[in-house]
Design a protein around this motif. Structure first.
Motif, PDB file in Angstrom:
ATOM      1  N   VAL B 357       0.829  -1.215   0.000  1.00 12.42           N
ATOM      2  CA  VAL B 357       0.000   0.000   0.000  1.00 12.42           C
ATOM      3  C   VAL B 357       0.865   1.266   0.000  1.00 12.42           C
ATOM      4  O   VAL B 357       0.346   2.361  -0.150  1.00 12.42           O
ATOM      5  CB  VAL B 357      -0.976   0.064   1.199  1.00 12.42           C
ATOM      6  CG1 VAL B 357      -1.988  -1.040   1.137  1.00 12.42           C
ATOM      7  CG2 VAL B 357      -0.236   0.038   2.511  1.00 12.42           C
ATOM      8  N   ARG B 558      -2.591   3.751  22.501  1.00 13.99           N
ATOM      9  CA  ARG B 558      -3.751   3.103  21.884  1.00 13.99           C
ATOM     10  C   ARG B 558      -3.718   1.592  22.100  1.00 13.99           C
ATOM     11  O   ARG B 558      -4.753   0.943  22.115  1.00 13.99           O
ATOM     12  CB  ARG B 558      -3.833   3.451  20.398  1.00 13.99           C
ATOM     13  CG  ARG B 558      -2.813   2.772  19.533  1.00 13.99           C
ATOM     14  CD  ARG B 558      -2.867   3.254  18.095  1.00 13.99           C
ATOM     15  NE  ARG B 558      -2.597   4.679  17.998  1.00 13.99           N
ATOM     16  CZ  ARG B 558      -3.381   5.529  17.366  1.00 13.99           C
ATOM     17  NH1 ARG B 558      -4.482   5.103  16.805  1.00 13.99           N
ATOM     18  NH2 ARG B 558      -3.064   6.800  17.290  1.00 13.99           N
ATOM     19  N   ILE B 562      -7.339   0.485  23.279  1.00 16.22           N
ATOM     20  CA  ILE B 562      -8.192  -0.393  22.464  1.00 16.22           C
ATOM     21  C   ILE B 562      -8.236  -1.795  23.067  1.00 16.22           C
ATOM     22  O   ILE B 562      -9.275  -2.456  23.056  1.00 16.22           O
ATOM     23  CB  ILE B 562      -7.710  -0.392  20.997  1.00 16.22           C
ATOM     24  CG1 ILE B 562      -7.878   1.022  20.454  1.00 16.22           C
ATOM     25  CG2 ILE B 562      -8.494  -1.357  20.134  1.00 16.22           C
ATOM     26  CD1 ILE B 562      -6.972   1.357  19.335  1.00 16.22           C
ATOM     27  N   ILE B 607      -5.840  -2.377  12.103  1.00 16.90           N
ATOM     28  CA  ILE B 607      -5.693  -0.996  11.634  1.00 16.90           C
ATOM     29  C   ILE B 607      -4.736  -0.216  12.536  1.00 16.90           C
ATOM     30  O   ILE B 607      -3.859   0.499  12.072  1.00 16.90           O
ATOM     31  CB  ILE B 607      -7.068  -0.303  11.540  1.00 16.90           C
ATOM     32  CG1 ILE B 607      -7.839  -0.936  10.375  1.00 16.90           C
ATOM     33  CG2 ILE B 607      -6.945   1.191  11.340  1.00 16.90           C
ATOM     34  CD1 ILE B 607      -9.219  -0.412  10.184  1.00 16.90           C
ATOM     35  N   HIS B 608      -4.882  -0.404  13.843  1.00 20.37           N
ATOM     36  CA  HIS B 608      -4.048   0.384  14.751  1.00 20.37           C
ATOM     37  C   HIS B 608      -2.599  -0.082  14.760  1.00 20.37           C
ATOM     38  O   HIS B 608      -1.688   0.737  14.858  1.00 20.37           O
ATOM     39  CB  HIS B 608      -4.674   0.419  16.139  1.00 20.37           C
ATOM     40  CG  HIS B 608      -5.897   1.277  16.158  1.00 20.37           C
ATOM     41  ND1 HIS B 608      -5.827   2.644  16.225  1.00 20.37           N
ATOM     42  CD2 HIS B 608      -7.201   0.972  16.022  1.00 20.37           C
ATOM     43  CE1 HIS B 608      -7.047   3.146  16.156  1.00 20.37           C
ATOM     44  NE2 HIS B 608      -7.902   2.140  16.027  1.00 20.37           N
ATOM     45  N   LEU B 610      -1.120  -1.350  12.169  1.00 23.07           N
ATOM     46  CA  LEU B 610      -0.569  -0.839  10.912  1.00 23.07           C
ATOM     47  C   LEU B 610      -0.269   0.643  11.020  1.00 23.07           C
ATOM     48  O   LEU B 610       0.759   1.128  10.568  1.00 23.07           O
ATOM     49  CB  LEU B 610      -1.567  -1.059   9.774  1.00 23.07           C
ATOM     50  CG  LEU B 610      -1.576  -2.452   9.183  1.00 23.07           C
ATOM     51  CD1 LEU B 610      -2.571  -2.536   8.057  1.00 23.07           C
ATOM     52  CD2 LEU B 610      -0.197  -2.813   8.662  1.00 23.07           C
ATOM     53  N   ARG B 611      -1.204   1.357  11.639  1.00 20.18           N
ATOM     54  CA  ARG B 611      -1.010   2.797  11.788  1.00 20.18           C
ATOM     55  C   ARG B 611       0.255   3.103  12.595  1.00 20.18           C
ATOM     56  O   ARG B 611       1.028   3.977  12.243  1.00 20.18           O
ATOM     57  CB  ARG B 611      -2.242   3.409  12.473  1.00 20.18           C
ATOM     58  CG  ARG B 611      -2.176   4.908  12.606  1.00 20.18           C
ATOM     59  CD  ARG B 611      -2.519   5.287  14.003  1.00 20.18           C
ATOM     60  NE  ARG B 611      -1.606   6.301  14.460  1.00 20.18           N
ATOM     61  CZ  ARG B 611      -1.861   7.594  14.412  1.00 20.18           C
ATOM     62  NH1 ARG B 611      -2.983   8.031  13.913  1.00 20.18           N
ATOM     63  NH2 ARG B 611      -0.985   8.460  14.858  1.00 20.18           N
ATOM     64  N   TYR B 614       3.051   2.498  10.032  1.00 15.71           N
ATOM     65  CA  TYR B 614       3.145   3.435   8.908  1.00 15.71           C
ATOM     66  C   TYR B 614       3.443   4.856   9.373  1.00 15.71           C
ATOM     67  O   TYR B 614       4.258   5.544   8.780  1.00 15.71           O
ATOM     68  CB  TYR B 614       1.833   3.457   8.119  1.00 15.71           C
ATOM     69  CG  TYR B 614       1.549   2.203   7.331  1.00 15.71           C
ATOM     70  CD1 TYR B 614       2.570   1.452   6.769  1.00 15.71           C
ATOM     71  CD2 TYR B 614       0.246   1.766   7.126  1.00 15.71           C
ATOM     72  CE1 TYR B 614       2.307   0.305   6.045  1.00 15.71           C
ATOM     73  CE2 TYR B 614      -0.035   0.622   6.393  1.00 15.71           C
ATOM     74  CZ  TYR B 614       1.002  -0.105   5.862  1.00 15.71           C
ATOM     75  OH  TYR B 614       0.733  -1.228   5.139  1.00 15.71           O
ATOM     76  N   VAL B 615       2.731   5.308  10.401  1.00 13.44           N
ATOM     77  CA  VAL B 615       2.843   6.717  10.790  1.00 13.44           C
ATOM     78  C   VAL B 615       3.975   6.929  11.801  1.00 13.44           C
ATOM     79  O   VAL B 615       4.849   7.765  11.607  1.00 13.44           O
ATOM     80  CB  VAL B 615       1.502   7.242  11.359  1.00 13.44           C
ATOM     81  CG1 VAL B 615       1.600   8.716  11.698  1.00 13.44           C
ATOM     82  CG2 VAL B 615       0.383   7.008  10.372  1.00 13.44           C
TER      83      VAL B 615
END
Lengths: 69, 637
Positions: B357, B558, B562, B607-608, B610-611, B614-615
């Motif tokens: 991605v 997080r 989460i 998602i978290h 990966l975030r 990535y970020v």
């Protein structure tokens, strides 16, 4: 009284960033949905972009936690 | 890891160019570089290879044939590998000359005509079916009325539909028809459904024109039948529609069977042919990437360094000393143009899916796959942290991996979740979670590390601590990478950021009472020194970047936030299940909430995690802007 104010402060600390995150995600989400409709290969990046503003509510959560404990 | 690449040059007599291209195509390891236009200015004896006219014509012809084959291929129903009746025998090996021959093209044209004809007929039949369904309801409503009028030869019968909202016009319409026909008419009204009323009017043929004009000017919708039934009376149309409704599905089934037979014979064959045509087009295209002198051709390209000898051997075996391969030096300005080839050992390879991605990394950057392979399952496991959910995800992933063996993306993703779910099981055991607190209620497991609901502070510190470690690793990777490339200033800036962050963490740890107070002075000195170094190296933006890094670290909270939400929801499921009163409803309610939580438990942690990669993590060292390694290889089957 003081306990109530502390609880209110913690609630505000998480509620405002949560609203801000929701607003940011709504903007990014709608733009992202448009982008994905045009270029489906962008879906991975869009999911990540939508997740980016969540930092705000996470930081709000940390502050709320620090206020409470 | 990013493979080390070599720049190579292949030189040989022009007459051998086509054969060399074929050898390169078969070996499938050379990323052929297009000849830059400036080459003709710099080195006047080497120019870009012109395309021979007949080859350009052949390429155009093949392009057209490919599109045609693809068009037919897409019209055929897909064929499972085992079900295909086509087996390429020894006698059936295609060459390009066969494909471009008139005889073959005639055969293809006939096939195309038949298949397109079948599809057109099928589309027509399906249109007919849907129009029958649309009209049938209306026609059936007025059929009894029409039946009464059968045999009245000098009379015309028309059917109209009127919206129930305009019901009031029916008496007015009848009055008007009575006036026109001087009372020689019959007027039948029937409810068709909630919204539509059907009206059938019979009158002597001589008044047809006047009545049709009346209906059209009053904007009432006459029942217009599809083309096929336009010439029929309403009664005949209805009778024909009923019989067609029986016939059409049979004919559609016949067409489907014919298409299936065509598919058995042609699907695989077309795949082979398309592969061959595409490969030939690629070879013709590759010719345009070459340079030439008066007598020789020059091909420039890139290959993974460890494949150099394989290529040299392939060329030598075929052409002996007539064609030469040699490695040439890579100029400084070419470094960013080196194609990036990422290849990892088997267990890490599924995690490459997460890099798809993102734009490819620069050749001089770092392949983050090994780090994702370690940290993604860890974060996933920490957030989900439930042995029960982990076992379910493991089983589903295993099933998906087996079910979609041939589909690389799904198979890779399933592999990632197989590994990640095992981490979730391990953390579930450590946190004492099996479908939330169900394991503990049943006395199956107890928290070995800590209870995530009770020890919120410990979990938060653990999450942020992991953040410090992960970000520090990212910064260290950047330092090593910059130092390796001789970018000392950048390396020092990253080192200063790392020192500042570590010093701040040390000070906070001292203040929290976890480290001796004596460390506060050295910690402050290091922090100040790093701060000053950052300003000197990167200006005002340096400290701002460091501040952003602090935000990045806090973002790891997080994992705890989460994770806690997930365990609370699981416990709520068990509590509500317990309150239901009966065992059946208890299991039903708990199962429903657990299912929702399981779904969230896959989505959220993925998602978290990966975030965070990535970020937070990649922003420290990952440089995009690379070019993907695309070897010149055969795609045909």
């Amino acid at each position: 009284m003081e306990k109530g104010l502390v609880a209110l402060a913690a609630a505000i600390a998480i509620a405002i960033p949560a609203l801000a995150t929701a607003w940011a995600q709504s903007r990014i989400g709608s733009a992202g949905a448009g982008a994905v409709a045009e270029k489906p290969e962008l879906s991975g990046i869009v999911i990540i972009l939508v997740a980016i503003p969540e930092t705000m509510v996470i930081l709000g959560f940390v502050i709320a936690y620090l206020i409470l404990f | 890891m990013i493979k080390v690449m070599s720049k190579i040059q292949i030189i040989g007599p022009k007459g051998l160019l086509d054969e060399v291209i074929q050898v390169l195509h078969n070996t499938g390891i050379v990323h052929i570089e297009s000849v830059p236009s400036r080459i003709s200015l710099e080195e006047s004896y080497v120019t870009r290879m012109p395309v021979e006219k007949e080859k350009a014509v052949l390429r155009e012809r093949l392009d057209r044939i490919f599109e045609r084959l693809k068009g037919i291929y897409l019209l055929l129903p897909p064929q499972a590998e085992a079900a295909s009746g086509y087996r390429p025998g020894l006698g059936e090996v295609f060459v390009v000359a066969d494909i471009t021959s008139d005889e073959f093209l005639r055969e293809i044209a006939e096939l195309e005509k038949e298949i397109k004809g079948l599809h057109a007929e099928k589309a027509e039949l399906s249109d007919e079916l849907s129009s029958i369904a649309r009209y049938e309801r209306i026609l059936k409503g007025i059929a009894p009325l029409v039946a009464k009028l059968k045999g009245a030869n000098n009379f015309e019968t028309i059917g109209i539909t009127i919206d129930r909202a305009k019901e009031d016009i029916i008496p007015l319409l009848e009055d008007e028809i009575s006036r026109i026909t001087e009372g020689r008419y019959q007027f039948f009204v029937k409810d068709i459904d909630r919204d539509i009323i059907g009206v059938v009017i019979t009158y002597p043929r001589q008044y047809d024109e006047k009545i049709k004009t009346l209906i059209s000017t009053e904007a009432i919708s006459e029942i217009k039948l599809p083309q096929r039934y336009a010439a029929m009376t309403l009664f005949d149309a209805l009778r024909d529609m009923v019989s067609r409704r029986e016939e059409v599905p049979h004919r559609v089934r016949d067409i489907d069977n014919s298409l299936k037979r065509f598919s058995e014979e042609w699907h695989k064959r077309l795949e082979t042919l398309m592969g061959l045509v595409r490969d030939t087009i690629d070879e013709l295209k590759a010719l345009t990437y070459c340079a030439h002198t008066r007598f020789a051709f020059v091909i420039t390209g890139w290959i993974p360094k460890d494949k150099y000898y394989a290529l040299e051997k392939a060329i030598k075996d075929r052409f002996s000393d007539r064609v030469m391969v040699h490695e040439i030096a890579i100029r400084e300005d070419e470094i960013d143009l080196i194609p990036v080839y990422i290849k990892n050992p088997g267990i890490l390879r599924p995690f490459e899916v997460f890099l798809n991605v993102l734009p490819p990394p620069k050749y001089t950057s770092i392949d983050p796959t090994p780090y994702i392979a370690l940290f993604f399952p860890t974060f996933f496991g920490l957030i989900l942290g439930d042995a029960g959910y982990g076992i379910i995800i493991f089983a589903v992933s295993l099933y998906l991996k087996r079910r979609f063996k041939g589909r690389e993306f799904v198979s890779n993703l399933a592999s990632v979740f197989i590994i990640s779910s095992l981490f979730a099981v391990v953390f579930g055991i450590l946190f004492g979670e099996f479908f939330g607190d169900l394991g503990e209620r049943l006395g199956l497991i107890h928290p070995l590390l800590f209870d995530r609901i009770k020890a919120l502070q410990v979990f938060l510190i653990l999450a942020v601590g992991i953040g410090v470690g992960h970000i520090a690793l990212g910064l260290m990777l950047a330092i090593v990478n910059y130092a390796h490339r001789g970018k000392t200033r950048m390396a020092m800036a990253k080192a200063s950021t790392l020192l500042l962050i570590l010093a701040m963490v040390a000070i906070l740890t001292v203040l929290a009472g976890y480290l001796p107070r004596g460390l506060i002075t050295p910690g402050t000195i290091v922090a100040l020194a790093a701060f000053v170094a950052l300003i000197l190296l990167e200006g005002v933006l340096g400290p701002l970047e460091a501040l952003k890094t602090v935000g990045n670290i806090l973002s790891y909270a997080r994992i705890m936030a989460i994770g806690t939400a997930s365990v609370v929801l699981a416990s709520v499921a068990n509590k509500l299940g317990g309150l239901a009163g009966s065992m059946f409803f208890g299991i039903l309610i708990a199962g429903l909430i657990h299912t929702i939580n399981l779904f969230l438990g896959i989505l959220g942690p993925t998602i978290h995690s990966l975030r965070l990669h990535y970020v937070e993590f990649f922003s420290k060292f990952y440089e995009t802007g690379g070019r993907k390694y695309e070897p010149f290889k055969k795609t045909g089957k």
